[in-house]
Design a protein around this motif. Structure first.
Motif, PDB file in Angstrom:
ATOM      1  N   UNK A 179       0.830  -1.208   0.000  1.00 53.69           N
ATOM      2  CA  UNK A 179       0.000   0.000   0.000  1.00 53.69           C
ATOM      3  C   UNK A 179       0.869   1.264   0.000  1.00 53.69           C
ATOM      4  N   UNK A 180       0.456   2.240  -0.829  1.00 54.42           N
ATOM      5  CA  UNK A 180       1.067   3.569  -0.780  1.00 54.42           C
ATOM      6  C   UNK A 180       0.001   4.487  -0.198  1.00 54.42           C
ATOM      7  N   UNK A 181       0.259   5.059   0.964  1.00 56.33           N
ATOM      8  CA  UNK A 181      -0.742   5.915   1.612  1.00 56.33           C
ATOM      9  C   UNK A 181      -1.058   7.106   0.712  1.00 56.33           C
ATOM     10  N   UNK A 182      -2.344   7.399   0.589  1.00 58.74           N
ATOM     11  CA  UNK A 182      -2.767   8.469  -0.318  1.00 58.74           C
ATOM     12  C   UNK A 182      -2.600   9.828   0.361  1.00 58.74           C
ATOM     13  N   UNK A 214       0.414   2.859  -9.869  1.00 56.44           N
ATOM     14  CA  UNK A 214      -0.076   3.027  -8.496  1.00 56.44           C
ATOM     15  C   UNK A 214      -1.206   4.058  -8.480  1.00 56.44           C
ATOM     16  N   UNK A 215      -2.102   3.908  -7.501  1.00 62.30           N
ATOM     17  CA  UNK A 215      -3.226   4.835  -7.404  1.00 62.30           C
ATOM     18  C   UNK A 215      -2.715   6.261  -7.223  1.00 62.30           C
ATOM     19  N   UNK A 216      -1.664   6.432  -6.426  1.00 62.48           N
ATOM     20  CA  UNK A 216      -1.104   7.756  -6.186  1.00 62.48           C
ATOM     21  C   UNK A 216       0.411   7.638  -6.012  1.00 62.48           C
ATOM     22  N   UNK A 315      -7.127 -14.614  -4.547  1.00 69.39           N
ATOM     23  CA  UNK A 315      -7.600 -13.238  -4.719  1.00 69.39           C
ATOM     24  C   UNK A 315      -6.407 -12.350  -4.400  1.00 69.39           C
ATOM     25  N   UNK A 316      -5.794 -11.795  -5.438  1.00 73.16           N
ATOM     26  CA  UNK A 316      -4.567 -11.019  -5.251  1.00 73.16           C
ATOM     27  C   UNK A 316      -4.930  -9.582  -4.891  1.00 73.16           C
ATOM     28  N   UNK A 317      -4.342  -9.063  -3.820  1.00 74.06           N
ATOM     29  CA  UNK A 317      -4.550  -7.650  -3.466  1.00 74.06           C
ATOM     30  C   UNK A 317      -3.571  -6.841  -4.295  1.00 74.06           C
ATOM     31  N   UNK A 318      -4.036  -5.819  -5.016  1.00 72.82           N
ATOM     32  CA  UNK A 318      -3.106  -5.050  -5.850  1.00 72.82           C
ATOM     33  C   UNK A 318      -1.962  -4.464  -5.012  1.00 72.82           C
ATOM     34  N   UNK A 319      -0.742  -4.568  -5.533  1.00 71.43           N
ATOM     35  CA  UNK A 319       0.416  -3.992  -4.856  1.00 71.43           C
ATOM     36  C   UNK A 319       0.875  -2.769  -5.639  1.00 71.43           C
ATOM     37  N   UNK A 320       0.877  -1.602  -4.997  1.00 72.13           N
ATOM     38  CA  UNK A 320       1.289  -0.365  -5.663  1.00 72.13           C
ATOM     39  C   UNK A 320       2.770  -0.076  -5.496  1.00 72.13           C
ATOM     40  N   UNK A 321       3.444  -0.841  -4.620  1.00 68.81           N
ATOM     41  CA  UNK A 321       4.852  -0.562  -4.385  1.00 68.81           C
ATOM     42  C   UNK A 321       5.485  -1.629  -3.504  1.00 68.81           C
TER      43      UNK A 321
END
Ligand SMILES: *Cc1c(COP(=O)(O)O)cnc(C)c1O
Length: 393
Positions: A179-182, A214-216, A315-321
């Motif tokens: 997770x990358x904190x938004x 990544x989302x952000x 069920x893969x949780x998306x990894x942004x980093x």
């Protein structure tokens, strides 16, 4: 005398899950995607500089805060990538990895009974360092939310803050969730820090590993309004330059916080890694192509591993980093990640780690396991193929 000489508060901390799972990998000849260390070397310029420094006599105690060349390189790096100006003379200290920086930060800022707000699952040294300081952890649980990514409940975070809160210990990009904190999450954390007049300690060892989809982007908490003066920002060479065995880390922040940390640090290790310090200074000064190239390599490996996991039915949780991706085992009939990881080597010759051991609220992570993708492409591809078979058999 009692039979266990270990101080009582440390007794809940047994050998880590990595010890058990790495032994299992060796015993079964499996691909070890449990522990997060790269299987290739970092940049050649950095390695050559280390060899040179060893040969040329940089083998005695460096100065307590680190050699000037490295402190200058850390300050320049922070200005270049995050627009955070630092005075290398008094706002930078070199540590024995990020691990020592986190420990020294907590030991220097927390009185016994003070509370540390952090997010779970947490990096395993956090709980131990908080306990060593006699402080109390106040974990806020990260859970998969609608986007598929991990999020947290605002009310739960607000409730974690109280009169005894001394600091927030924030890891972003986050291990193990990816997770990358938004910006809005960071804004809320910053608001609470200001309202409750607390410090923040940020672990940003994956600062250069945020993927292009990544989302952000990554934003250091220290850059938010009112946060610079209350934040110690921590990073390390290990993850960015594939040299996890070197244990060269650092902390940056306002002089009074860096000075507090340094006063504790001098009695933990005093100094470390003399001949490696000039080499890390060289690495931090590498061109942007190194940093983006490394990120792109990791991103491709994440994609290959994610595809294999999805084919297997996780069920893969998306990894942004970061180096990691987590997966939910329930679609494969699993309920307990520890059991699942113990059986995985027999089933397909791959080792992962259960993330429930990084939660106080174990039930929240019972069904989640973590895979590291910081390995050679051929290793990741072989692991992905082995995992994919789970879906067919
Ligand atoms: C690997 C890691 C560390 C440890 O860094 P060192 O420089 O090896 O001490 C700290 N925090 C997180 C989140 C990590 O993944």
């Amino acid at each position: 005398m009692t039979s266990d000489p270990l101080v009582e508060r440390m007794r809940p901390f047994g050998t880590t899950i990595f010890t058990e799972m790495s032994a299992l990998a060796t015993r079964t000849g499996s691909i070890n995607l449990g522990q997060g260390f790269p299987d290739t070397d970092g940049p050649a310029e950095m390695l050559a500089a280390a060899a040179r420094a060893l040969q040329e006599g940089a083998n005695q105690y460096p100065p307590l805060p680190g050699i000037p060349a490295l402190r200058e390189a850390i300050a320049e790096h922070e200005q270049r990538f995050w627009a955070l100006p630092r005075d290398p003379g008094c706002e930078v200290v070199v540590t024995a990895g990020a691990t020592e920086a986190v420990a020294a930060a907590i030991l220097s800022l927390c009185e016994p009974g003070d509370e540390v707000v952090t997010f779970e699952p947490y990096y395993d040294s956090y709980a131990a360092s908080i306990t060593l300081a006699g402080a109390v952890r106040r974990p806020v649980t990260l859970r998969p939310v609608a986007s598929g990514r991990y999020g947290f409940d605002e009310a739960e975070l607000r409730a974690a803050f109280g009169p005894r809160t001394r600091l927030v210990l924030l890891n972003s990009p986050h291990n193990p969730t990816g997770k990358v904190f938004t910006r809005s999450e960071l804004g809320l954390i910053a608001d609470l820090c200001r309202q409750h007049d607390t410090y923040a300690v940020t672990d940003e060892v994956y600062e250069h590993l945020v993927f292009t989809d990544a989302a952000e982007p990554h934003v250091p908490l220290a850059g938010l309004p009112g946060m610079r003066e209350r934040t110690l920002r921590i990073s390390s060479a290990g993850k960015t330059f594939s040299c996890t065995g070197w244990k060269v880390g650092w902390a940056t922040g306002p002089e009074r916080l860096v000075s507090a940390l340094t006063r504790v640090k001098q009695f933990l290790t005093f100094v470390n890694a003399g001949p490696l310090q000039p080499a890390v200074a060289v690495a931090l000064g590498l061109g942007d192509d190194y940093f983006t190239g490394f990120r792109d390599e990791l991103q491709a490996r994440r994609d290959h591993l994610t595809a294999g996991l999805a084919e297997a039915g996780f069920a893969v949780q998306p990894s942004d980093g970061t180096y990691f991706v987590t997966a939910d085992i329930r679609p494969l009939g699993g309920t307990d990640g520890i059991e699942f990881c113990r059986e995985l080597p027999e089933r397909c010759g791959v080792v992962a780690v259960p993330t429930q051991v990084f939660y106080d609220d174990r039930a929240a992570g019972r069904h989640l396991i973590r895979f590291a993708f910081c390995k050679r492409e051929s290793v990741i591809d072989e692991a992905a193929q082995r995992l994919a078979k789970l879906g067919r058999g």
